[in-house]
Design a protein around this motif. Structure first.
Motif, short mmCIF file in Angstrom:
data_model
loop_
_atom_site.label_atom_id
_atom_site.label_comp_id
_atom_site.label_asym_id
_atom_site.label_seq_id
_atom_site.Cartn_x
_atom_site.Cartn_y
_atom_site.Cartn_z
N LYS A 6 -18.29 20.33 -28.31
CA LYS A 6 -17.83 21.68 -27.96
C LYS A 6 -19.01 22.55 -27.51
CE LYS A 6 -13.83 21.70 -31.11
NZ LYS A 6 -13.27 22.30 -32.35
N ILE A 7 -20.14 22.43 -28.24
CA ILE A 7 -21.34 23.18 -27.86
C ILE A 7 -21.80 22.79 -26.46
CG2 ILE A 7 -23.81 23.46 -28.37
CD1 ILE A 7 -23.07 23.36 -31.35
N LEU A 34 -20.15 30.06 -28.60
CA LEU A 34 -21.31 29.18 -28.74
C LEU A 34 -22.06 29.49 -30.04
CD1 LEU A 34 -23.09 26.99 -27.43
CD2 LEU A 34 -24.35 28.82 -26.28
N ALA A 35 -22.27 30.78 -30.32
CA ALA A 35 -22.95 31.18 -31.56
C ALA A 35 -22.16 30.74 -32.78
CB ALA A 35 -23.16 32.69 -31.56
N LYS A 36 -20.82 30.86 -32.72
CA LYS A 36 -19.97 30.48 -33.85
C LYS A 36 -20.06 28.99 -34.13
CE LYS A 36 -15.53 30.95 -33.27
NZ LYS A 36 -14.21 31.62 -33.15
N TYR A 37 -20.03 28.16 -33.08
CA TYR A 37 -20.12 26.71 -33.26
C TYR A 37 -21.50 26.29 -33.78
CZ TYR A 37 -15.63 26.01 -30.89
OH TYR A 37 -14.31 26.01 -30.56
N ARG A 38 -22.55 26.99 -33.33
CA ARG A 38 -23.90 26.65 -33.81
C ARG A 38 -24.04 26.96 -35.30
NH1 ARG A 38 -27.38 28.77 -28.57
NH2 ARG A 38 -27.45 26.75 -27.47
N GLY A 122 -33.93 18.95 -28.70
CA GLY A 122 -32.62 18.64 -29.30
C GLY A 122 -32.64 18.77 -30.80
N ALA A 123 -33.72 19.32 -31.37
CA ALA A 123 -33.84 19.44 -32.83
C ALA A 123 -32.74 20.31 -33.41
CB ALA A 123 -35.21 20.01 -33.20
N SER A 124 -32.34 21.36 -32.69
CA SER A 124 -31.31 22.26 -33.20
C SER A 124 -29.96 21.57 -33.33
CB SER A 124 -31.16 23.48 -32.27
OG SER A 124 -30.82 23.06 -30.96
N GLN A 125 -29.79 20.44 -32.65
CA GLN A 125 -28.54 19.67 -32.76
C GLN A 125 -28.68 18.50 -33.74
OE1 GLN A 125 -27.43 18.56 -28.78
NE2 GLN A 125 -27.24 20.67 -28.09
N GLU A 162 -35.20 25.93 -28.88
CA GLU A 162 -34.68 25.26 -30.08
C GLU A 162 -34.53 26.25 -31.24
OE1 GLU A 162 -33.51 22.29 -30.31
OE2 GLU A 162 -34.11 21.62 -28.32
N LEU A 163 -35.51 27.13 -31.41
CA LEU A 163 -35.45 28.12 -32.48
C LEU A 163 -34.39 29.17 -32.19
CD1 LEU A 163 -39.27 28.63 -33.17
CD2 LEU A 163 -37.67 27.24 -34.46
N GLU A 164 -34.28 29.57 -30.92
CA GLU A 164 -33.27 30.55 -30.51
C GLU A 164 -31.87 30.03 -30.79
OE1 GLU A 164 -32.41 34.31 -28.54
OE2 GLU A 164 -34.36 33.44 -29.01
N ALA A 165 -31.67 28.72 -30.59
CA ALA A 165 -30.34 28.12 -30.76
C ALA A 165 -29.84 28.18 -32.20
CB ALA A 165 -30.37 26.67 -30.28
N VAL A 166 -30.76 28.26 -33.15
CA VAL A 166 -30.35 28.29 -34.56
C VAL A 166 -30.61 29.66 -35.19
CG1 VAL A 166 -30.60 25.83 -34.95
CG2 VAL A 166 -32.58 27.31 -35.26
N GLY A 167 -30.74 30.69 -34.35
CA GLY A 167 -30.79 32.05 -34.87
C GLY A 167 -32.14 32.53 -35.33
N ILE A 168 -33.23 31.94 -34.83
CA ILE A 168 -34.56 32.45 -35.15
C ILE A 168 -35.07 33.20 -33.93
CG2 ILE A 168 -36.95 31.85 -35.68
CD1 ILE A 168 -35.94 29.44 -37.20
N ARG A 169 -35.31 34.50 -34.09
CA ARG A 169 -35.77 35.36 -33.00
C ARG A 169 -37.25 35.65 -33.19
NH1 ARG A 169 -31.53 33.45 -31.77
NH2 ARG A 169 -29.52 34.53 -31.72
#
Length: 364
Positions: A6-7, A34-38, A122-125, A162-169
């Protein structure tokens, strides 16, 4: 269809969709999904127990600095140079397989430094040990992104993604938005300035997608769709970052000068011990720490053992640093230093202290 599929589908649709006025609502909803699925992907990974030795380590000291980077960029070598910890360093990839903690002292503060395994694209996945590495990174006070000065600038962009994908700003501040869910009354929307990237309709669509139908929203800065989603989710981590380019002994002076002038960047050579003191000083500034000294009535200040607190700390924070019950019996404090108009000054518990102030707490 699994969450990863889905992502991937949503990411592909975002890439295919042209950005214009007609598609901005569609793109906004795609980003919300996208944010919800992550988030679901990360929460699902927490429930599954993974075999092997424990990964995270207990937080200790006055602050935590976490090193993030691709394999073989010099994280283990830097840990060995700055701390007394021995982390295996070698000229091949994935030398470090688990989290190795170390500690160094600067300006009286004990700073914990973590050497994490190199992450891959691909670490965030969940590729490699990416999720575990990133989970530890979320606990950092400062992220030290280790980069190889001999390689392309794409390594930095990939790590940030990769960090952005998991909510690290990184090096951003939390949006100036007030968001409060209520029991009834629908969605109340107010903005104190003209908005260019989001409007009331988009806010309603995003909130409805998250099954939120009653809320008060006040926007006080010109935010993007992604920033508003961060506010709604409430689990994003805004962390200061230093970009550390290692192996500068292998590139030209012109290239060193170019890298050194980039924002939030330090250039070093761990092998040759080049610029290491400056790196420690930049870490100290990013941590935003300061020292406060205490004294008892009739005694001289204890300049040997200062308290380490965050910039902006109040007398209440100082009390908690001395003993957690001290604030309950607090009467007033006498302060000497740059935070006062005269020395000493009698202050209340909400008084903000400055670096190297001297504080005497008087109890009831």
């Amino acid at each position: 269809m699994g969450i990863l599929e889905k992502i991937q589908d949503i990411e592909n649709e975002i890439k295919r969709t042209q950005k214009n006025k007609a598609t901005e609502y569609h793109l906004g909803l795609l980003k919300a999904k996208l944010a919800k699925y992550r988030v679901q992907l990360l929460e699902g990974s927490k429930t599954k127990s993974e075999k092997g030795e424990g990964f995270d380590v207990m937080k200790s000291g006055d602050a935590r600095v976490v090193m993030i980077g691709f394999p073989s960029v010099g994280k283990s070598t830097l840990l060995n140079k700055l701390t007394t910890t021995e982390s295996i360093a070698a000229a091949y990839e994935f030398t470090t397989l688990t989290c190795v903690p170390g500690k160094f002292t600067h300006n009286g503060a004990n700073i914990q430094l973590l050497d994490l395994p190199g992450i891959i694209e691909g670490a965030s996945q969940g590729k490699g040990r990416g999720r575990q590495v990133i989970a530890v990174a979320r606990t950092a006070d400062v992220v030290l992104m280790m980069l190889d000065a001999t390689k392309s600038s794409q390594q930095r962009e990939l790590l940030e993604a990769e960090l952005e994908a998991v909510g690290i700003r990184l090096n951003q501040r939390f949006p100036n938005v007030s968001f409060k869910i209520k029991k009834a009354g629908g969605i109340s929307f107010n903005a104190t300035l003209k908005l260019h990237y989001i409007d009331q309709k988009m806010v309603h669509n995003i909130l409805h997608d998250y099954k939120i139908f009653n809320a008060d929203v006040v926007i006080r800065e010109d935010i993007t769709v992604e920033q508003f989603i961060d506010v709604v989710l409430g689990n994003r981590r805004y962390i200061d970052c230093i970009y550390c380019y290692n192996k500068i002994d292998q590139i030209t002076m012109e290239e060193i000068d170019r890298l050194a002038h980039e924002p939030d960047t330090v250039v070093v050579s761990c092998e040759q011990d080049l610029n290491m003191d400056y790196l420690v000083e930049r870490i100290w500034k990013k941590l935003n720490l300061m020292r406060v000294y205490t004294k008892k009535r009739g005694d001289l200040p204890d300049f040997e053992d200062g308290l380490i607190v965050r910039s902006g700390a109040t007398i209440e924070h100082v009390c908690h640093a001395v003993h957690r019950s001290l604030a309950e019996s607090f009467r007033y404090a006498l302060v000497w230093g740059t935070s006062t108009k005269h020395n000493p000054q009698r202050v209340g518990i909400s008084h903000q202290v400055h670096d190297e102030d001297v504080v005497q707490v008087v109890k009831k």
